[in-house]
Design an enzyme around this catalytic site. Structure first.
Site, PDB file in Angstrom:
ATOM      1  N   GLU A 221       0.736  -1.370  -0.096  1.00  0.00           N
ATOM      2  CA  GLU A 221       0.036   0.278  -0.008  1.00  0.00           C
ATOM      3  C   GLU A 221       1.184   1.256   0.030  1.00  0.00           C
ATOM      4  O   GLU A 221       2.111   1.172   0.177  1.00  0.00           O
ATOM      5  CB  GLU A 221      -1.126  -0.237   1.251  1.00  0.00           C
ATOM      6  N   HIS A 260      -4.643   2.147   7.672  1.00  0.00           N
ATOM      7  CA  HIS A 260      -3.345   1.878   8.399  1.00  0.00           C
ATOM      8  C   HIS A 260      -2.447   3.019   8.571  1.00  0.00           C
ATOM      9  O   HIS A 260      -2.277   3.809   7.955  1.00  0.00           O
ATOM     10  CB  HIS A 260      -2.410   0.679   7.528  1.00  0.00           C
TER      11      HIS A 260
END
Length: 303
Positions: A221, A260
């Protein structure tokens, strides 16, 4: 960062966990620990007990409860732990497991203070153990051991390894691989926090070096350097095993934390676009949508 412990001494060829792993749960009698331990037992995982300070000597889910990890190591030979301890105490739980001689420490807990994780990561650096997580879904070797919170039924045994920062995308990738008539050797959810134990590179390396794994899915990511480091290692390794890569968060605005804590774009190098370019330059088969992962894996394996 950590020793390259990958269960060489075990009969199975998987990485990190397998049917011979002797697994304990830290935070065993709490609601999360209880729920996921019972799911792991139902899956067939070799759960040998758990730890809840002050409850040693009791049994829970027909397994022994210990006051300390050391007691679990001494009495039932535990070598792997999964941690469901609240954030304020989780770093201590990691250090306790490392001290007791646990080899694989899988930490599910989300929200561990960064300062605590810096301390724990530094403390276990010279111990003979490998930390997975925190804030991760765990590790599964299908048909052998589920040490985590993933839906076990999605995973079937096969020859594709998965490394992912995202829990949900781990399951999505596994589902797609299985729908292509393929299966998984081991899936490793490394977690999305800024400070984690096993990096993308280290997890990819474990799978590339595993004789049973024929291809790897690497899901990253935005934010940080982990995927670029893994891609550069892969290129330098000269491995002929194909790697399919995907980067989540392409549409995220710069500077914004997305889900996150580690997913913050700091500069031009850690955008999704930059990472994908680095990965492609290193010989990784990059897909632009998670929906293409299964198809791409089938394609590269057919070659």
């Amino acid at each position: 960062m950590l020793s390259k412990y990958n269960n060489d001494k075990k009969s199975s060829m998987s990485v990190l966990v397998n049917k011979d792993s002797k697994i304990i749960v830290q935070g065993f009698t709490g609601s999360e620990g209880t729920f996921h331990a019972s799911q792991m037992i139902e899956y067939g995982t070799n759960l040998v007990g758990g730890v809840t300070p002050g409850k040693g000597g009791q049994t829970h889910l027909d397994k022994p409860v210990f006051n300390t990890v050391l007691e679990a190591v001494q009495q039932v030979g535990a070598d792997t732990t999964i941690i469901f301890v609240p954030p304020a105490f989780a770093a201590d739980a990691i250090m306790e497991a490392a001290d007791a001689g646990i080899k694989v420490i899988i930490t599910i807990t989300e929200g561990i203070p960064v300062a605590d994780m810096i301390t724990a990561a530094s403390y276990i650096k010279n111990k003979d153990c490998r930390l997975i997580g925190p804030n991760c879904p765990g590790v599964i070797t299908p048909g052998e051991a589920k040490v985590g919170i993933m839906p076990g039924f999605v995973f079937k045994k096969g020859t594709v390894g998965i490394v992912s920062k995202s829990g949900t995308l781990t399951y999505e990738a596994a589902d797609q691989v299985v729908k292509q008539g393929l299966g998984i050797t081991t899936a490793i959810g490394i977690g999305g926090d800024p400070i984690i134990g096993t990096t993308t590179k280290e997890a990819v390396e474990l799978l590339i070096n595993d004789p049973e794994t024929e291809a790897v899915v690497m899901i990253g990511e935005i934010g940080g350097q982990l995927e670029a480091d893994a891609a550069n290692w892969y290129k330098a390794s000269g491995s002929k095993k194909p790697v399919v890569g995907f980067i989540a968060g392409e549409t995220a605005p710069a500077g914004r934390t997305m889900g996150h804590a580690g997913a913050i774009v700091g500069g031009s190098d850690d955008t999704a676009q930059a990472k994908k370019e680095i990965m492609r330059a290193c010989g990784i088969h990059v897909v632009d949508s998670p929906a293409e992962i299964g198809k791409k894996i089938a394609e590269v394996l057919a070659k």
